[in-house]
Write a protein that holds these residues in place. Sequence first.
Motif, PDB file in Angstrom:
ATOM      1  N   GLN A  83       0.857  -1.182   0.000  1.00  0.00           N
ATOM      2  CA  GLN A  83       0.000   0.000   0.000  1.00  0.00           C
ATOM      3  C   GLN A  83       0.888   1.225   0.000  1.00  0.00           C
ATOM      4  OE1 GLN A  83      -2.947   0.040   3.056  1.00  0.00           O
ATOM      5  NE2 GLN A  83      -3.820   1.963   2.404  1.00  0.00           N
ATOM      6  N   THR A  84       0.779   2.052  -1.048  1.00  0.00           N
ATOM      7  CA  THR A  84       1.681   3.193  -1.214  1.00  0.00           C
ATOM      8  C   THR A  84       1.154   4.481  -0.598  1.00  0.00           C
ATOM      9  OG1 THR A  84       0.727   3.641  -3.390  1.00  0.00           O
ATOM     10  CG2 THR A  84       2.669   2.213  -3.318  1.00  0.00           C
TER      11      THR A  84
ATOM     12  N   PRO B 233      -7.881   1.871  -2.090  1.00  0.00           N
ATOM     13  CA  PRO B 233      -7.366   0.612  -2.638  1.00  0.00           C
ATOM     14  C   PRO B 233      -6.712   0.776  -3.997  1.00  0.00           C
ATOM     15  CG  PRO B 233      -9.762   0.667  -2.747  1.00  0.00           C
ATOM     16  CD  PRO B 233      -9.332   1.865  -1.957  1.00  0.00           C
TER      17      PRO B 233
ATOM     18  N   ASP C  29      -4.316   2.513  -4.654  1.00  0.00           N
ATOM     19  CA  ASP C  29      -2.882   2.670  -4.431  1.00  0.00           C
ATOM     20  C   ASP C  29      -2.228   1.411  -3.886  1.00  0.00           C
ATOM     21  OD1 ASP C  29      -2.828   5.269  -5.379  1.00  0.00           O
ATOM     22  OD2 ASP C  29      -3.386   6.101  -3.443  1.00  0.00           O
ATOM     23  N   MET C  30      -2.909   0.274  -3.993  1.00  0.00           N
ATOM     24  CA  MET C  30      -2.313  -1.002  -3.604  1.00  0.00           C
ATOM     25  C   MET C  30      -1.688  -1.641  -4.832  1.00  0.00           C
ATOM     26  SD  MET C  30      -5.076  -2.598  -1.010  1.00  0.00           S
ATOM     27  CE  MET C  30      -4.306  -2.931   0.538  1.00  0.00           C
TER      28      MET C  30
ATOM     29  N   PHE D 181     -10.947  -2.935   2.829  1.00  0.00           N
ATOM     30  CA  PHE D 181     -10.397  -1.588   2.750  1.00  0.00           C
ATOM     31  C   PHE D 181     -10.480  -0.827   4.068  1.00  0.00           C
ATOM     32  CE2 PHE D 181     -10.895   2.993   1.786  1.00  0.00           C
ATOM     33  CZ  PHE D 181      -9.567   3.225   1.477  1.00  0.00           C
TER      34      PHE D 181
ATOM     35  N   SER E 261      -7.594  -1.433   6.393  1.00  0.00           N
ATOM     36  CA  SER E 261      -6.291  -1.483   5.745  1.00  0.00           C
ATOM     37  C   SER E 261      -5.581  -0.134   5.705  1.00  0.00           C
ATOM     38  CB  SER E 261      -6.436  -2.028   4.316  1.00  0.00           C
ATOM     39  OG  SER E 261      -7.152  -1.105   3.529  1.00  0.00           O
TER      40      SER E 261
ATOM     41  N   SER F  74      -7.341   3.068   5.932  1.00  0.00           N
ATOM     42  CA  SER F  74      -8.130   4.148   5.342  1.00  0.00           C
ATOM     43  C   SER F  74      -8.289   5.328   6.283  1.00  0.00           C
ATOM     44  CB  SER F  74      -9.509   3.639   4.927  1.00  0.00           C
ATOM     45  OG  SER F  74     -10.256   3.276   6.077  1.00  0.00           O
TER      46      SER F  74
END
Length: 63
Positions: free
Chosen positions: A12-13, A18, A20-21, A48, A51, A53
């Motif tokens: 994940q950047t 999501p 950007d995963m 999400f 993860s 957010s």
Amino acid sequence: MSMPVTMRALHQTSLNGPQDMRLVTDAPVPGPGRGEILIRVTAAGVNFAPSGSGGSCGRTATG
């Protein structure tokens, strides 16, 4: 059974969502530390909300 040298992982950047995963197909398999074990995961899911957010996972009652 021998352990592979690489594994697939999600990277994940950002916390923007999501989109950007990124799937990394050649991530190194980590070695267990002292007092740890290494398990083989054959399936996993990503939700999400938890993860990264930054949002609440629960609902707020109003009124």
